[in-house]
Each structure stands twice: as structure tokens, then as C-alpha cells.
Design an enzyme around this catalytic site. Structure first.
Site, PDB file in Angstrom:
ATOM      1  CE  LYS A  23      -7.386  20.073   3.800  1.00 34.64           C
ATOM      2  NZ  LYS A  23      -6.060  19.472   3.553  1.00 34.64           N
ATOM      3  CD  GLN A  26       0.331  14.421  -0.422  1.00 32.33           C
ATOM      4  OE1 GLN A  26       1.355  15.016  -0.078  1.00 32.33           O
ATOM      5  NE2 GLN A  26      -0.870  14.869  -0.140  1.00 32.33           N
ATOM      6  CG  ASP A  84       3.783   3.917  -8.523  1.00 28.65           C
ATOM      7  OD1 ASP A  84       3.328   4.668  -7.645  1.00 28.65           O
ATOM      8  OD2 ASP A  84       3.066   3.321  -9.359  1.00 28.65           O
ATOM      9  N   GLY A  97       0.334   7.315   3.566  1.00 28.60           N
ATOM     10  CA  GLY A  97      -0.757   6.883   2.695  1.00 28.60           C
ATOM     11  C   GLY A  97      -2.071   6.562   3.367  1.00 28.60           C
ATOM     12  CB  ALA A  98      -3.002   4.737   6.447  1.00 28.95           C
ATOM     13  CB  SER A 127       1.872  12.073   8.373  1.00 26.43           C
ATOM     14  OG  SER A 127       1.407  13.301   7.869  1.00 26.43           O
TER      15      SER A 127
END
Length: 328
Positions: A69, A140, A162, A223-224, A296
Site C-alpha cells: 500500500k 477516521q 472536536d 492519531g500519532a 495503533s
């Protein structure tokens, strides 16, 4: 011989759903832990305004599929009405090197990332989950919500936050048929009482501190995705049970990268990889009060296993999708 099948996002969305993706991603984690998959390190190519990442993998056994990918991250694209994160996957027959399919990976990247959080929540969160919180409402968020609802069907409240409150409100309104969902303007209020928190921000400064997180919480830190990014205060990392998808990727560009770089966290402090927990070779949560964190980073094995499923589903409908002979 059949040519290389070309699959657009609109094709793919009709060929796979979140529940299927979660089962596949769980299988991929297990196979990787059992050394039934080969995954070289992710390669980064940096540009002045973004980067591309090449992610190759080969899954053995009954999957028997390889591929790569290529995904870009260009944060400023949204100012030009362009997608900030976009991916393309090429599937390769490992037996002869023939390119079987070229497909959009933008939708599948979000799908498999959400699926990974769902699987991590299944194995690492406490059994009773009534409230979940999602921090950061970007591309996401939708797949994360879907996966959390599948992993925890007893959820009675979803809280979203947010920094742009209108984004959270729009997301809550859009998904009101799926869950009892509420947008919050205060992050502490959002996560209060949540048993699972998923963070989806590109932050380089912690958005969650140790004092904000209650006992027994499970955190999916998503997020990281590059060196220097950090969503969780280092004290959360050093005082919690940490699980990663892959140590090399996580220590380089995942949630733990900053604590590792600063000497506050090491491989010896890691509880396990998620694959090891799934395979039963390492233990997950030790107690109901323990805080667990899943770092993740997104693995190529996840991309290949979901792409393989989509490809196999497509060839069952021979002639419906475009194909091309690349050597013609």
C-alpha cells in the site's frame, strides 16, 4: 489470463463491511504473532508539505497474498479541497509475481483502522462498556464509531469531542440513528465516565492527561502517525498497560514514540503486542482497575488481508469490474 482488476472506492464499499473487516484484522494480528506473515518496516518519503509511506506485506497460509500500500499524508490538502490522506494498494500473487489488482485504499485504510480499534477493545477493555468517547472528528471517526458499536453492543452513550465544536455536532447529528450520541465542547466532560476512549487527533502535545483518565479505562490511541506526535501525557504511558500493533512502528511513529525518544518508556515496559494477546501467548488486562492503552500505527498486514477479501469478492463477479493488461 485475467488482467489486473481495477477497483474504485465505490466498488469496494459494496464488497466489505465493518464486521467482516474486524474478523479479518483479528486473523491478521494472530497470524503475524504466529509468524505466518512477513512485514518489512514501513518506508517514509518526506516532502516539504507531506509524505508518502510504502507498506509491503506477505501473508502466508490459507491467505497466501502479498502486496504493497502506498499512502500519502498531506495535512494542508484540506485548504485546497483535496483529501489529506489517500491510499492505493497493489495486490501481488506471491507464487508468480503477477499484479492481481490495483485498488483504492482510502476507504479500506479507515475501515481496517477502525477494525483494529474494535478488536483491541474486544480483548483489552473491561467486559461491561456503557459509554465510549471519541476525541477528534475527522476522516477516521465514522469507522471508529462503527467498530466500537460492534465490539460493545451494550453501549448506551457515545460522547464526541472536536476542537471545532461544529464538526462534533454535525457528526452527532449524522449518526443519531446508530447510537445515543452527544457532542461536547469540553474534553473532560466528554470522557467523564467513559470506559473506552478513542483518540484521533494529529496533536503534538497531549490532549489527555493522567488526571483526566479514570481507573479501568481502555484507550485506543490512533492519531500519532509520525515522530513527534503525541496524544497522551507520558505519565499515562508509564503508568498503564501498553499494547502495540508492532513495536518497531510504534516506537518510531506511534503514541509511544515521544516517551521512547525521551527515555521514559522501553520495550521491557511493554505488556504485549495485540497479536500476542489474540494468539494467547501473552496476557491482556490484569484487573478491572487497570488502564490499558492500544497504540495503533496501522499495519500492512491489515491492508493486505482486507484487500485480499475485496479482490476475492470481486472476481466472483467476473466481468463486473474493469481490468487491464499492464503488459499490453
Amino acid at each position: 489470463m485475467q488482467g489486473t482488476i481495477i477497483l474504485k472506492r465505490s466498488d469496494i464499499e459494496n464488497l466489505i463491511d465493518m464486521k467482516t473487516a474486524m474478523n479479518l484484522v483479528e486473523q491478521a494480528f494472530r497470524m503475524y504473532a504466529e509468524e505466518q506473515a512477513v512485514m518489512p518496516p514501513k518506508v517514509y518519503l518526506d516532502f516539504p508539505r507531506g509524505d508518502i509511506r510504502a507498506m509491503p506485506a506477505y501473508i502466508k497460509g490459507n491467505v497466501n497474498m502479498a502486496g504493497v500500500k502506498i499512502v500519502n499524508v498531506h495535512p494542508e490538502n484540506r485548504l485546497k479541497n483535496l483529501i489529506s490522506v489517500r491510499g492505493t494498494t497493489v495486490l501481488i500473487d506471491p507464487d508468480n509475481g503477477v499484479p492481481l489488482s490495483v485498488m483504492d485504499a482510502t476507504f479500506l485504510t479507515a475501515l481496517r483502522t477502525g477494525a483494529a480499534s474494535g478488536v483491541a477493545t474486544k480483548y483489552l477493555a473491561n467486559k461491561t462498556v456503557k459509554k465510549v468517547a471519541i476525541i477528534g472528528i475527522g476522516g477516521q471517526a465514522q469507522s471508529q464509531l462503527q467498530a466500537l458499536l460492534i465490539a460493545n453492543p451494550e453501549i448506551s452513550e457515545v460522547a464526541v469531542y472536536d476542537k471545532t465544536h461544529e464538526s462534533a455536532k454535525t457528526f452527532a447529528t449524522k449518526n443519531k440513528a446508530l447510537a445515543n450520541i452527544r457532542a461536547h465542547s469540553d474534553i473532560k466532560e466528554c470522557i467523564s465516565g467513559a470506559q473506552v476512549i478513542t483518540t484521533l487527533t494529529p496533536s503534538r502535545a497531549p490532549v489527555l492527561t493522567k488526571s483526566m483518565v479514570g481507573n479501568g479505562v481502555h484507550i485506543n490511541a490512533i492519531g500519532a502517525d509520525a515522530a513527534g506526535k503525541q496524544e497522551l501525557e507520558t505519565e499515562i504511558i508509564t503508568s498503564s498497560a501498553i499494547f502495540v500493533d508492532d513495536w518497531n512502528q510504534a516506537s518510531h511513529s506511534g503514541e509511544i514514540n515521544v516517551p521512547v525518544e525521551e527515555g521514559e518508556f522501553s520495550k521491557e515496559m511493554l505488556r504485549a503486542t495485540l497479536g500476542e494477546v489474540i494468539a494467547g501467548t501473552k496476557k491482556g488486562r490484569n484487573s478491572a482497575d487497570e488502564i490499558t492503552v492500544f497504540d495503533s500505527t496501522g499495519l500492512a498486514i491489515q491492508d493486505i488481508i482486507v484487500s485480499n477479501y475485496v479482490y476475492k469478492a470481486a472476481i466472483k463477479n467476473h466481468g463486473k469490474y474493469s481490468s487491464i493488461d499492464l503488459l499490453s
